[in-house]
Design an enzyme around this catalytic site. Structure first.
Site, short mmCIF file in Angstrom:
data_model
loop_
_atom_site.label_atom_id
_atom_site.label_comp_id
_atom_site.label_asym_id
_atom_site.label_seq_id
_atom_site.Cartn_x
_atom_site.Cartn_y
_atom_site.Cartn_z
N ARG A 53 -6.52 16.72 76.86
CA ARG A 53 -5.25 16.49 77.53
C ARG A 53 -5.22 15.11 78.16
O ARG A 53 -4.21 14.42 78.15
CB ARG A 53 -4.99 17.57 78.59
CG ARG A 53 -3.78 17.24 79.49
CD ARG A 53 -3.43 18.34 80.46
NE ARG A 53 -4.56 19.00 81.05
CZ ARG A 53 -5.30 18.50 82.05
NH1 ARG A 53 -5.04 17.29 82.54
NH2 ARG A 53 -6.31 19.19 82.54
N TYR A 106 22.82 12.00 74.51
CA TYR A 106 22.32 13.15 73.76
C TYR A 106 22.46 14.42 74.60
O TYR A 106 22.15 14.42 75.80
CB TYR A 106 20.86 12.89 73.39
CG TYR A 106 20.11 14.10 72.90
CD1 TYR A 106 20.60 14.88 71.85
CD2 TYR A 106 18.90 14.46 73.47
CE1 TYR A 106 19.91 15.99 71.40
CE2 TYR A 106 18.20 15.57 73.02
CZ TYR A 106 18.70 16.33 71.99
OH TYR A 106 18.02 17.43 71.55
N ASP A 179 17.08 4.83 75.67
CA ASP A 179 16.70 5.68 74.54
C ASP A 179 16.95 4.87 73.26
O ASP A 179 18.09 4.58 72.91
CB ASP A 179 17.53 6.96 74.55
CG ASP A 179 17.09 7.96 73.50
OD1 ASP A 179 16.56 7.54 72.45
OD2 ASP A 179 17.28 9.17 73.71
N LYS A 204 12.10 11.56 64.99
CA LYS A 204 13.17 10.97 64.18
C LYS A 204 12.65 9.84 63.29
O LYS A 204 11.81 10.06 62.44
CB LYS A 204 14.28 10.53 65.11
CG LYS A 204 14.73 11.59 66.14
CD LYS A 204 15.13 12.91 65.53
CE LYS A 204 15.84 13.86 66.49
NZ LYS A 204 15.08 14.26 67.67
#
Length: 384
Positions: A53, A106, A179, A204
Site C-alpha cells: 500500500r 463530470y 481534470d 480512459k
C-alpha cells in the site's frame, strides 16, 4: 527516472520511469505482485519498499511516467479517478471549506462533492469558468480552497482558459485542479499553464483499451505533492500492480492513438454539421465552437470526444443510441473502440435537477480508432 523534459512526448511515453532492471535487463516494467518486502534488518528497507500500500515498484514506474508526461514534480496512482479526487479533496479541504465547481462537470465529480463531501461540511458553488467575474463572485474569501476545472468538459465540450482560471484561483489563495482526462497529456498539459494539480481517470485515454480502472494525480509543487502522498498512503485507495502495468502499456501508444482519435472525430463532426437530424454539434475543433480559440491556444489538438443534440428531442436521442451497430452503447470513453451514450440518463444521471444537468436530447460519442468510413456509415444508419 529515464527520460527528461528535453525529450519528445512519445519518447518519454515509452521510456520515462522504465529503465531496464539492472539485474535482469527487463525491457518492459516487471509486474510486482508482492504485498510485502524483505527488510535487511529492522527498518532496513530496499529502495524504500516495505508494504505494497505504501509503495510498489510497478506503481512507482507508472507514477514517474505520469509526472514526466504532465511535467509535474510527482505523480500518484489510485484505484479509480474518483479515488484520486476523494484523496485530493480530503487533503486540501476540511469542514467549512468551499469548492468552486465548473458549471459543466463530470457527474461523478458532482456527486462526490455535493453528496459525499457535503456531509463532512465541504460546501460548493457552481460557476461558469469562462466568465472571470462569475468565478470571482463564486469564490468565498478565506474558505474557498479549490477551484475545480474540466477542460474540455464532459459531456458539453466546453473549454476553460486554464491560465486565466489559475490567475483568479491563486488571487483567492485557492488550488486550481484541472481534470485533463478528455485531452490527455498528449494534447494538453495544465501544470505548465498554472494549474496546481491535474486529475486523470487513467481508465480512459491513458489506459486506452477498456480493460483497466484507475486514477491519477500529478502535482506542480513539492509541498502539496508530499501532503497528497501522505494521504494516499493513509487513506489507501491505491492502484493495484496489474492495473499499473496495464496503464503503462497503454501509455506507450497514447500519441499514435490520440492522432487517430482526433482525426476520426474531426471527420465525424463535419459530417454531423450537415445532418438535418442534428440541431447542434459540440466539438472544440469546429471554428464556430465558443471555446475554439482558447482550445487552439492551449491544446495541440482537439481530441476524440464530441457531443451532438438531436433536433427532434430526447426520444430521438434515445432511438439513435439504440440504432448504432459499430458504436457500442456503453459508459466510459477513451478506448480504441467507439462508444455512444445518452449522458442525461447514463453518466450524468446524478446531476439531474441540479445546475449541472445536461440536455436530454444530447448524445455523446467517444470516437475510436476504427476506419472512419465505417464509423460514418454507422452514424448515417443511426440517424436515418
Amino acid at each position: 527516472m529515464s527520460g527528461s523534459g528535453a525529450q519528445g512526448f512519445d519518447t518519454r511515453a515509452i521510456h520515462a520511469g522504465q529503465d531496464p532492471n539492472p539485474a535482469t535487463g527487463d525491457v518492459v516494467v516487471p509486474l510486482h505482485l508482492a504485498t510485502t518486502f524483505k527488510q535487511d534488518g529492522v527498518g532496513g528497507l530496499r529502495d524504500g519498499y516495505e508494504y505494497a500500500r505504501s509503495g510498489n515498484p510497478t506503481r512507482a514506474a507508472l507514477q514517474d511516467l505520469l509526472a514526466s508526461l504532465e511535467e509535474g514534480v510527482a505523480g500518484l496512482a489510485f484505484a479509480s479517478g474518483l479515488a484520486a479526487e476523494d484523496t485530493l479533496l480530503r487533503t486540501v479541504c476540511e469542514p467549512g471549506s468551499h469548492v468552486v465547481l465548473g458549471g459543466d462537470a463530470y457527474g461523478g465529480t458532482y456527486r462526490l462533492i455535493s453528496r459525499v463531501a457535503s456531509r463532512w461540511g465541504v460546501e460548493h458553488t457552481p460557476a461558469d469558468l469562462n466568465d472571470p467575474d462569475a468565478l470571482r463572485a463564486a469564490i468565498r474569501p478565506g474558505s474557498t480552497r479549490v477551484v475545480w476545472c474540466e477542460t474540455p468538459t464532459n459531456p458539453l465540450l466546453n473549454v476553460a482558459d486554464i491560465a486565466l482560471t489559475a490567475q483568479v484561483a491563486h488571487e483567492a489563495g485557492a488550488v486550481l485542479v484541472v481534470d485533463n482526462t478528455f485531452a490527455s497529456p498528449y494534447l494538453q498539459r495544465p501544470l505548465t499553464l498554472g494549474a496546481d494539480v491535474v486529475v486523470h481517470s487513467t481508465t480512459k485515454y491513458l489506459g486506452g483499451h477498456s480493460d483497466v480502472v484507475g486514477g491519477a494525480l500529478v502535482v506542480r509543487e513539492t509541498g502539496l505533492a508530499e501532503q497528497l502522498a501522505y494521504h494516499q498512503n493513509a487513506m489507501g485507495a491505491v492502484s493495484g500492480p496489474l492495473s499499473d502495468w496495464l496503464v503503462i502499456r497503454g501509455i506507450k501508444t497514447l500519441g499514435v492513438r490520440m492522432d487517430r482519435h482526433q482525426a476520426n472525430a474531426a471527420r465525424i463532426a463535419e459530417y454531423l454539421l450537415d445532418s438535418p437530424a442534428v440541431s447542434r454539434v459540440l466539438y472544440p475543433g469546429l471554428p464556430d465552437h465558443p471555446g475554439h480559440d482558447v482550445a487552439a491556444r492551449q491544446m495541440s489538438g482537439f481530441g476524440g470526444m464530441l457531443s451532438f443534440r438531436l433536433a427532434a428531442g430526447e426520444e430521438a436521442a434515445l432511438r439513435a443510441c439504440e440504432r448504432f451497430e459499430l458504436f457500442t452503447l456503453a459508459e466510459s470513453l477513451g478506448g480504441v473502440e467507439s462508444l455512444v451514450e445518452h449522458p442525461h440518463r447514463m453518466t450524468h444521471a446524478s446531476a439531474a435537477g441540479s445546475p449541472l444537468e445536461v440536455p436530454a436530447d444530447l448524445v455523446r460519442l467517444s470516437v475510436g480508432i476504427e476506419d472512419v468510413d465505417d464509423l460514418l456509415a454507422d452514424l448515417e444508419r443511426a440517424l436515418a
